[in-house]
Design a protein around this motif. Sequence first.
Motif, PDB file in Angstrom:
ATOM      1  N   GLY A  12       0.851  -1.186   0.000  1.00 24.93           N
ATOM      2  CA  GLY A  12       0.000   0.000   0.000  1.00 24.93           C
ATOM      3  C   GLY A  12       0.883   1.232   0.000  1.00 24.93           C
ATOM      4  N   ASP A  13       0.654   2.135   0.933  1.00 27.16           N
ATOM      5  CA  ASP A  13       1.458   3.349   1.052  1.00 27.16           C
ATOM      6  C   ASP A  13       2.642   3.163   1.995  1.00 27.16           C
ATOM      7  OD1 ASP A  13      -0.216   4.685  -0.655  1.00 27.16           O
ATOM      8  OD2 ASP A  13      -1.445   5.538   0.945  1.00 27.16           O
ATOM      9  N   ASN A  14       2.747   2.001   2.602  1.00 21.74           N
ATOM     10  CA  ASN A  14       3.805   1.757   3.594  1.00 21.74           C
ATOM     11  C   ASN A  14       5.029   1.108   2.961  1.00 21.74           C
ATOM     12  OD1 ASN A  14       2.137   2.698   5.651  1.00 21.74           O
ATOM     13  ND2 ASN A  14       1.318   0.675   6.044  1.00 21.74           N
ATOM     14  N   THR A  15       6.187   1.558   3.408  1.00 17.93           N
ATOM     15  CA  THR A  15       7.431   0.903   3.035  1.00 17.93           C
ATOM     16  C   THR A  15       7.844   0.018   4.200  1.00 17.93           C
ATOM     17  OG1 THR A  15       8.124   2.766   1.679  1.00 17.93           O
ATOM     18  CG2 THR A  15       9.846   1.261   2.406  1.00 17.93           C
ATOM     19  N   LEU A  16       8.179  -1.211   3.903  1.00 21.13           N
ATOM     20  CA  LEU A  16       8.638  -2.160   4.914  1.00 21.13           C
ATOM     21  C   LEU A  16      10.069  -2.554   4.600  1.00 21.13           C
ATOM     22  CD1 LEU A  16       5.477  -4.444   5.060  1.00 21.13           C
ATOM     23  CD2 LEU A  16       6.051  -2.535   6.558  1.00 21.13           C
ATOM     24  N   TRP A  17      10.904  -2.617   5.652  1.00 14.77           N
ATOM     25  CA  TRP A  17      12.307  -2.962   5.480  1.00 14.77           C
ATOM     26  C   TRP A  17      12.605  -4.288   6.151  1.00 14.77           C
ATOM     27  CZ3 TRP A  17      10.918   2.070   6.895  1.00 14.77           C
ATOM     28  CH2 TRP A  17      11.205   3.055   5.939  1.00 14.77           C
ATOM     29  N   SER A  18      13.570  -4.989   5.582  1.00  3.91           N
ATOM     30  CA  SER A  18      14.052  -6.227   6.197  1.00  3.91           C
ATOM     31  C   SER A  18      14.829  -5.878   7.464  1.00  3.91           C
ATOM     32  CB  SER A  18      14.971  -6.972   5.232  1.00  3.91           C
ATOM     33  OG  SER A  18      16.191  -6.261   5.076  1.00  3.91           O
ATOM     34  N   ILE A  19      15.050  -6.853   8.296  1.00  3.00           N
ATOM     35  CA  ILE A  19      15.783  -6.634   9.540  1.00  3.00           C
ATOM     36  C   ILE A  19      17.219  -6.179   9.249  1.00  3.00           C
ATOM     37  CG2 ILE A  19      16.534  -9.018   9.849  1.00  3.00           C
ATOM     38  CD1 ILE A  19      15.816  -8.632  12.867  1.00  3.00           C
ATOM     39  N   GLY A  20      17.806  -6.671   8.171  1.00  5.19           N
ATOM     40  CA  GLY A  20      19.160  -6.253   7.801  1.00  5.19           C
ATOM     41  C   GLY A  20      19.226  -4.784   7.415  1.00  5.19           C
ATOM     42  N   GLU A  21      18.227  -4.329   6.662  1.00  4.94           N
ATOM     43  CA  GLU A  21      18.180  -2.920   6.268  1.00  4.94           C
ATOM     44  C   GLU A  21      17.932  -2.037   7.490  1.00  4.94           C
ATOM     45  OE1 GLU A  21      18.429   0.415   3.833  1.00  4.94           O
ATOM     46  OE2 GLU A  21      19.022  -1.661   3.451  1.00  4.94           O
ATOM     47  N   VAL A  22      17.075  -2.470   8.382  1.00  7.45           N
ATOM     48  CA  VAL A  22      16.814  -1.712   9.613  1.00  7.45           C
ATOM     49  C   VAL A  22      18.086  -1.642  10.460  1.00  7.45           C
ATOM     50  CG1 VAL A  22      15.522  -1.735  11.791  1.00  7.45           C
ATOM     51  CG2 VAL A  22      14.350  -2.185   9.635  1.00  7.45           C
ATOM     52  N   ALA A  23      18.830  -2.724  10.513  1.00  4.68           N
ATOM     53  CA  ALA A  23      20.096  -2.735  11.258  1.00  4.68           C
ATOM     54  C   ALA A  23      21.062  -1.712  10.664  1.00  4.68           C
ATOM     55  CB  ALA A  23      20.713  -4.131  11.237  1.00  4.68           C
ATOM     56  N   ARG A  24      21.147  -1.644   9.346  1.00  3.53           N
ATOM     57  CA  ARG A  24      22.027  -0.659   8.707  1.00  3.53           C
ATOM     58  C   ARG A  24      21.554   0.764   8.960  1.00  3.53           C
ATOM     59  NH1 ARG A  24      22.526  -4.918   5.342  1.00  3.53           N
ATOM     60  NH2 ARG A  24      20.768  -4.451   3.981  1.00  3.53           N
ATOM     61  N   LYS A  25      20.249   0.982   8.923  1.00  4.86           N
ATOM     62  CA  LYS A  25      19.703   2.332   9.123  1.00  4.86           C
ATOM     63  C   LYS A  25      19.893   2.820  10.563  1.00  4.86           C
ATOM     64  CE  LYS A  25      16.096   2.378   5.599  1.00  4.86           C
ATOM     65  NZ  LYS A  25      16.431   3.652   4.991  1.00  4.86           N
ATOM     66  N   THR A  26      19.794   1.919  11.535  1.00  9.00           N
ATOM     67  CA  THR A  26      19.860   2.323  12.940  1.00  9.00           C
ATOM     68  C   THR A  26      21.241   2.155  13.567  1.00  9.00           C
ATOM     69  OG1 THR A  26      19.215   0.106  13.688  1.00  9.00           O
ATOM     70  CG2 THR A  26      17.434   1.736  13.342  1.00  9.00           C
ATOM     71  N   LEU A  28      22.120  -0.642  14.814  1.00 12.54           N
ATOM     72  CA  LEU A  28      21.947  -1.727  15.772  1.00 12.54           C
ATOM     73  C   LEU A  28      22.264  -3.052  15.096  1.00 12.54           C
ATOM     74  CD1 LEU A  28      18.521  -0.562  17.243  1.00 12.54           C
ATOM     75  CD2 LEU A  28      20.751  -0.399  18.364  1.00 12.54           C
ATOM     76  N   SER A  29      22.582  -4.050  15.882  1.00 11.57           N
ATOM     77  CA  SER A  29      22.844  -5.366  15.298  1.00 11.57           C
ATOM     78  C   SER A  29      21.523  -6.086  15.027  1.00 11.57           C
ATOM     79  CB  SER A  29      23.705  -6.210  16.239  1.00 11.57           C
ATOM     80  OG  SER A  29      22.958  -6.594  17.383  1.00 11.57           O
ATOM     81  N   VAL A  30      21.541  -6.971  14.056  1.00  7.30           N
ATOM     82  CA  VAL A  30      20.370  -7.794  13.745  1.00  7.30           C
ATOM     83  C   VAL A  30      19.976  -8.594  14.984  1.00  7.30           C
ATOM     84  CG1 VAL A  30      19.568  -9.758  12.377  1.00  7.30           C
ATOM     85  CG2 VAL A  30      20.810  -7.890  11.272  1.00  7.30           C
ATOM     86  N   LYS A  31      20.966  -9.105  15.695  1.00  8.81           N
ATOM     87  CA  LYS A  31      20.713  -9.901  16.897  1.00  8.81           C
ATOM     88  C   LYS A  31      19.964  -9.083  17.958  1.00  8.81           C
ATOM     89  CE  LYS A  31      23.101 -12.836  20.221  1.00  8.81           C
ATOM     90  NZ  LYS A  31      24.370 -13.419  20.607  1.00  8.81           N
ATOM     91  N   LEU A  32      20.360  -7.815  18.157  1.00 11.31           N
ATOM     92  CA  LEU A  32      19.706  -6.968  19.147  1.00 11.31           C
ATOM     93  C   LEU A  32      18.283  -6.624  18.702  1.00 11.31           C
ATOM     94  CD1 LEU A  32      19.822  -5.424  21.800  1.00 11.31           C
ATOM     95  CD2 LEU A  32      20.752  -3.476  20.531  1.00 11.31           C
ATOM     96  N   ILE A  33      18.098  -6.353  17.417  1.00 10.78           N
ATOM     97  CA  ILE A  33      16.754  -6.056  16.927  1.00 10.78           C
ATOM     98  C   ILE A  33      15.842  -7.266  17.135  1.00 10.78           C
ATOM     99  CG2 ILE A  33      15.369  -5.492  14.887  1.00 10.78           C
ATOM    100  CD1 ILE A  33      17.859  -3.907  13.880  1.00 10.78           C
TER     101      ILE A  33
END
Length: 94
Positions: A12-26, A28-33
């Motif tokens: 829809g209008d939402n963008t969803l990111w994989s956990i790896g992309e979120v880890a790069r953006k923040t 934070l480690s994938v493990k911590l997320i």
Amino acid sequence: MGDPRAERMHVGDNTLWSIGEVARKTGLSVKLIRHWSDAGVVHPAGRTPAGYRLYDTEALARLQLAQTLRGGWAWGWRRCGTYWSARAPCQAWP
């Protein structure tokens, strides 16, 4: 790096990111997320057909807030330990 289509999805209008992309953006480690997700700090907005977690902008903002608060607490506890080791425990905080 993997297929960029696997990193980001549009629903829809939402963008969803994989956990790896979120880890790069923040930063934070994938493990911590994953840990924070399992602990209820942040919830995935959805999952891929294969079961991978997907996060939206709200989850990203919540992770960034948790990261900020985590850093503040870590600094606070170190400062508190230094403070209390130099003073009697019943003295008022400066």
